[in-house]
Design a protein around this motif. Structure first.
Motif, short mmCIF file in Angstrom:
data_model
loop_
_atom_site.label_atom_id
_atom_site.label_comp_id
_atom_site.label_asym_id
_atom_site.label_seq_id
_atom_site.Cartn_x
_atom_site.Cartn_y
_atom_site.Cartn_z
N LYS A 1 0.76 -1.53 0.11
CA LYS A 1 -0.06 0.30 0.15
C LYS A 1 1.02 0.71 -0.23
N LEU A 2 0.76 2.18 -1.00
CA LEU A 2 1.38 3.14 -0.54
C LEU A 2 1.00 4.31 -0.75
N THR A 3 -0.59 4.27 0.17
CA THR A 3 -0.74 5.93 0.67
C THR A 3 -0.76 5.12 2.48
N SER A 4 -0.90 6.74 2.77
CA SER A 4 -1.23 6.66 4.66
C SER A 4 -1.95 7.93 4.98
N LYS A 5 -2.09 7.68 6.60
CA LYS A 5 -1.77 9.17 7.55
C LYS A 5 -1.92 8.08 8.73
N THR A 6 -1.19 9.37 9.71
CA THR A 6 -1.32 9.30 11.14
C THR A 6 -2.88 9.72 11.90
N ASN A 7 -2.45 9.11 12.61
CA ASN A 7 -3.09 8.92 13.79
C ASN A 7 -3.01 10.32 15.32
N LEU A 8 -2.45 10.98 14.54
CA LEU A 8 -1.40 11.99 16.00
C LEU A 8 -2.08 12.73 15.59
N LEU B 1 -8.19 13.38 6.85
CA LEU B 1 -9.45 13.48 5.24
C LEU B 1 -8.70 13.74 4.55
N LEU B 2 -6.99 13.33 5.00
CA LEU B 2 -6.39 12.88 2.92
C LEU B 2 -5.15 11.40 3.90
N GLN B 3 -4.98 10.95 2.84
CA GLN B 3 -3.47 9.66 3.01
C GLN B 3 -3.00 10.57 1.64
N SER B 4 -1.64 10.70 2.10
CA SER B 4 -0.32 11.11 1.64
C SER B 4 0.44 10.01 1.22
N GLN B 5 0.85 10.13 -0.07
CA GLN B 5 2.43 9.02 -0.77
C GLN B 5 3.46 9.15 -0.16
N LEU B 6 3.51 7.17 0.10
CA LEU B 6 4.96 7.23 1.15
C LEU B 6 5.63 6.58 0.38
N GLY B 7 5.70 7.07 -1.26
CA GLY B 7 6.35 5.19 -1.71
C GLY B 7 6.06 5.65 -3.43
N TYR B 8 6.64 4.60 -4.25
CA TYR B 8 6.27 4.57 -5.81
C TYR B 8 5.80 3.28 -6.24
N LEU C 1 10.11 -4.55 -3.89
CA LEU C 1 9.67 -5.12 -2.82
C LEU C 1 9.25 -6.43 -3.37
N GLY C 2 8.83 -6.39 -4.66
CA GLY C 2 8.39 -8.00 -5.11
C GLY C 2 7.21 -8.35 -4.94
N ALA C 3 6.33 -7.17 -4.88
CA ALA C 3 4.59 -6.89 -4.73
C ALA C 3 4.23 -7.22 -5.84
N ASP C 4 3.00 -7.90 -5.85
CA ASP C 4 2.15 -8.44 -7.14
C ASP C 4 0.69 -7.68 -7.19
N ALA C 5 0.62 -6.44 -6.54
CA ALA C 5 -0.61 -5.61 -6.84
C ALA C 5 -0.26 -4.26 -5.63
N ILE C 6 -1.12 -2.95 -6.05
CA ILE C 6 -0.35 -1.86 -5.40
C ILE C 6 -1.55 -1.38 -4.90
N ALA C 7 -2.02 -0.94 -3.43
CA ALA C 7 -2.48 -0.17 -3.28
C ALA C 7 -2.96 1.12 -2.51
N ALA C 8 -3.84 1.90 -2.99
CA ALA C 8 -3.99 3.10 -2.37
C ALA C 8 -5.47 3.59 -1.85
N THR C 9 -5.67 4.22 -0.99
CA THR C 9 -7.20 4.74 -0.11
C THR C 9 -7.21 5.62 -0.74
#
Ligand code: FBP
Length: 272
Positions: free
Chosen positions: A81-88, A95-102, A109-117
């Motif tokens: 999963k390439l997006t997230s946000k903290t609970n801090l 109400l926004l998730q940011s991109q943490l990687g590409y 990393l050997g991913a078989d699927a890419i996820a984003a919120t």
């Protein structure tokens, strides 16, 4: 696209269903989520258990996959999963998730699927929609399926529909996910088979996975929920807390797999 189809099969068995373990909580909720069974904060320990139990796939953020040196068995799908946000931050600022990687990072990393919120209905919907479109475009170009965590969320949804799990907004999110290019959708339980079946219809053939949610006190209650999802035409579930917050996740995962893949009655599956 042959690559997308082949990689989807890393998660879905021949029955078209999948049970996937979610572990992005240390970032998205904070490590306190693991306090009930603290050893599970260690990705190596919990991943070993879920893989041994026969899980179909695992989902995590790129940094955890790298830190843990995730080396899941070849028959277990890896979803990065390439997006997230903290609970801090205060809730209204989440109400926004940011991109943490590409996409390339996930591929390495050997991913078989890419996820984003995408938080549909959020005041930041526009930014997340663009972010998703960009991720999906890169991933599809390279032959990777894209999973959208299609979560309706935000003050307007609460005001107009009362709750984010109202089937009218959940099916709207699922439809928006399909129309924005998702190959798999992860979303909330709407409260009944009838309404969840509408979400599945709105997804127009794109597999719909349940987003697990908070741990149920009685394990059978969660098995029943997953059973309802399957009976409504759902393709399975992506489950975090209901697995890693249990003392002994392995028999519980086995029971979940029997419900997902064998349509077994939840009470029976729990006993086996
Ligand atoms: P759970 O099964 O624990 O609900 O995990 C699914 C998930 O989508 C995680 O990937 C994510 O960290 C969490 O739920 C988000 O929950 P929320 O945003 O509703 O607090």
């Amino acid at each position: 696209n042959v690559g997308i189809k082949r990689r989807m099969k890393r998660f879905f068995r021949r029955d078209g269903r999948a049970l996937i373990f979610a572990m992005d909580h240390g970032f998205e909720h904070g490590p306190t989520d693991f306090e009930e069974h603290w050893e599970h904060v260690n990705p190596r320990i919990i991943i070993k258990k879920v893989v041994r139990a026969g899980i179909d796939g695992v989902m995590m953020l790129p940094g955890l996959a790298r830190a843990a040196g995730i080396d899941v068995k070849p028959n277990v799908g890896l979803m990065i999963k390439l997006t997230s946000k903290t609970n801090l931050r205060p809730k209204d600022d989440q109400l926004l998730q940011s991109q943490l990687g590409y996409v390339e990072d996930a591929v390495k990393l050997g991913a078989d699927a890419i996820a984003a919120t995408v938080y549909w209905g959020s005041p930041q919907e526009d930014a997340m929609m663009r972010q998703f479109a960009e991720i999906a475009s890169y991933a599809h170009d390279l032959g990777f399926p894209v999973v959208q965590f299609a979560y309706p969320r935000g003050p307007y949804i609460n005001e107009k529909y009362g709750r984010k799990e109202d089937y009218r907004v959940v099916m709207y999110g699922a439809r928006a996910a399909v129309e924005s290019g998702a190959d798999m959708i992860k979303t909330y339980w709407t409260g009944s088979r009838e309404t969840f079946a509408k979400v599945v219809d709105a997804a127009a053939g794109v597999p719909v996975l349940l987003s697990g949610g908070a741990k149920t006190d009685n394990p059978v209650d969660f098995l029943k929920l997953v059973w309802d999802v399957i009976e409504a035409g759902g393709a399975g579930a992506v489950v975090g807390r209901n697995i890693f917050q249990r003392e002994d996740p392995e028999p519980f995962i086995k029971a979940l797999l029997r419900v997902v893949h064998r349509n077994e009655d939840p009470e029976e599956a729990a006993k086996a």
